[in-house]
Design a protein around this motif. Structure first.
Motif, mmCIF file in Angstrom:
data_model
loop_
_atom_site.group_PDB
_atom_site.id
_atom_site.type_symbol
_atom_site.label_atom_id
_atom_site.label_comp_id
_atom_site.label_asym_id
_atom_site.label_seq_id
_atom_site.Cartn_x
_atom_site.Cartn_y
_atom_site.Cartn_z
ATOM 1 N N GLU A 49 -13.923 8.401 14.378
ATOM 2 C CA GLU A 49 -13.512 9.259 13.269
ATOM 3 C C GLU A 49 -14.627 9.437 12.237
ATOM 4 N N THR A 50 -15.339 8.378 11.921
ATOM 5 C CA THR A 50 -16.404 8.443 10.919
ATOM 6 C C THR A 50 -17.490 9.431 11.326
ATOM 7 N N TRP A 110 -17.240 12.073 13.413
ATOM 8 C CA TRP A 110 -16.744 13.449 13.349
ATOM 9 C C TRP A 110 -16.655 13.929 11.905
ATOM 10 N N ARG A 111 -16.110 13.086 11.024
ATOM 11 C CA ARG A 111 -15.988 13.477 9.620
ATOM 12 C C ARG A 111 -17.370 13.692 8.988
ATOM 13 N N GLY A 158 -18.527 17.153 7.444
ATOM 14 C CA GLY A 158 -18.805 17.073 6.011
ATOM 15 C C GLY A 158 -20.225 17.487 5.677
ATOM 16 N N GLU A 206 -7.260 16.409 11.340
ATOM 17 C CA GLU A 206 -7.603 15.740 10.085
ATOM 18 C C GLU A 206 -9.009 15.124 10.116
ATOM 19 N N TRP A 207 -9.572 14.900 11.292
ATOM 20 C CA TRP A 207 -10.933 14.386 11.374
ATOM 21 C C TRP A 207 -11.945 15.483 11.122
ATOM 22 N N ARG A 208 -11.520 16.733 11.205
ATOM 23 C CA ARG A 208 -12.427 17.875 11.041
ATOM 24 C C ARG A 208 -12.519 18.347 9.604
ATOM 25 N N GLN A 209 -11.906 17.663 8.686
ATOM 26 C CA GLN A 209 -11.891 18.096 7.269
ATOM 27 C C GLN A 209 -13.202 17.873 6.610
#
Length: 179
Positions: free
Chosen positions: A93-94, A96-97, A101, A176-179
């Motif tokens: 997740e980190t 991808w975010r 970001g 939600e990981w793509r935010q």
């Protein structure tokens, strides 16, 4: 020569041209961002504020290839080697975010700088219309070149975000990981 010309014309028509398109983006009085692909659909009161965004056809990603690693790739190593059960796309997740970001923050910064350059360009054009100085024309040319370079970079970033989003969709990354 007469027989070669139709042959070359036919061949040149069969070669596909690279696809590109332009979008126009503006923010209304309520702060809502709008986009369209037709300049005539931009409301009159926002014509001066609308920014043109060139978008080229994104490069096709191979089926098994993960998205391009960026500077944030070192932040989180692929989790597949840590024995986690199902990690989308081989990254946690980190990662991808961080990827999303980083691209979005660079895009936001570039768009803000682009709007300031557009205001400067309007001021330079006004000054040129009033004083008719040649050095003002040189400044306008430089400002237009910078704006064009920014437009190209914005288009590139939009393509990279779209490609990363496509890769995330194929890998089954949660929204939600793509935010």
């Amino acid at each position: 020569m007469k027989t070669c010309l139709p042959f070359f014309l036919t061949i040149s028509l069969l070669i596909p041209a690279p696809a590109s398109s332009a979008f126009y983006q503006w923010t209304d009085a309520k702060g809502v961002v709008h986009m369209t692909d037709d300049a005539h659909k931009v409301p009159k009161q926002y014509k001066g504020k609308a920014t043109r965004i060139e978008v080229k056809e994104p490069a096709r990603l191979p089926e098994a290839a993960p998205p391009e690693p960026g500077p944030a790739a070192d932040l989180a190593a692929p989790a597949a080697g840590r024995g986690e059960a199902s990690v989308p796309g081989g990254h946690d997740e980190t990662w991808w975010r961080a990827q999303f970001g980083e691209l979005r923050s660079e895009l936001k910064t570039l768009q803000a700088a682009r709007s300031q350059k557009e205001q400067k360009l309007v001021e330079l054009r006004r000054r040129r219309a009033i004083f008719q100085r040649s050095r003002d024309r040189a400044a306008i040319n430089e400002a237009e070149a910078q704006a064009s370079a920014d437009d190209a970079r914005i288009g590139d970033l939009l393509n990279r975000i779209a490609a990363l989003d496509l890769a995330a969709s194929k890998a089954g990354v949660p929204a939600e990981w793509r935010q």
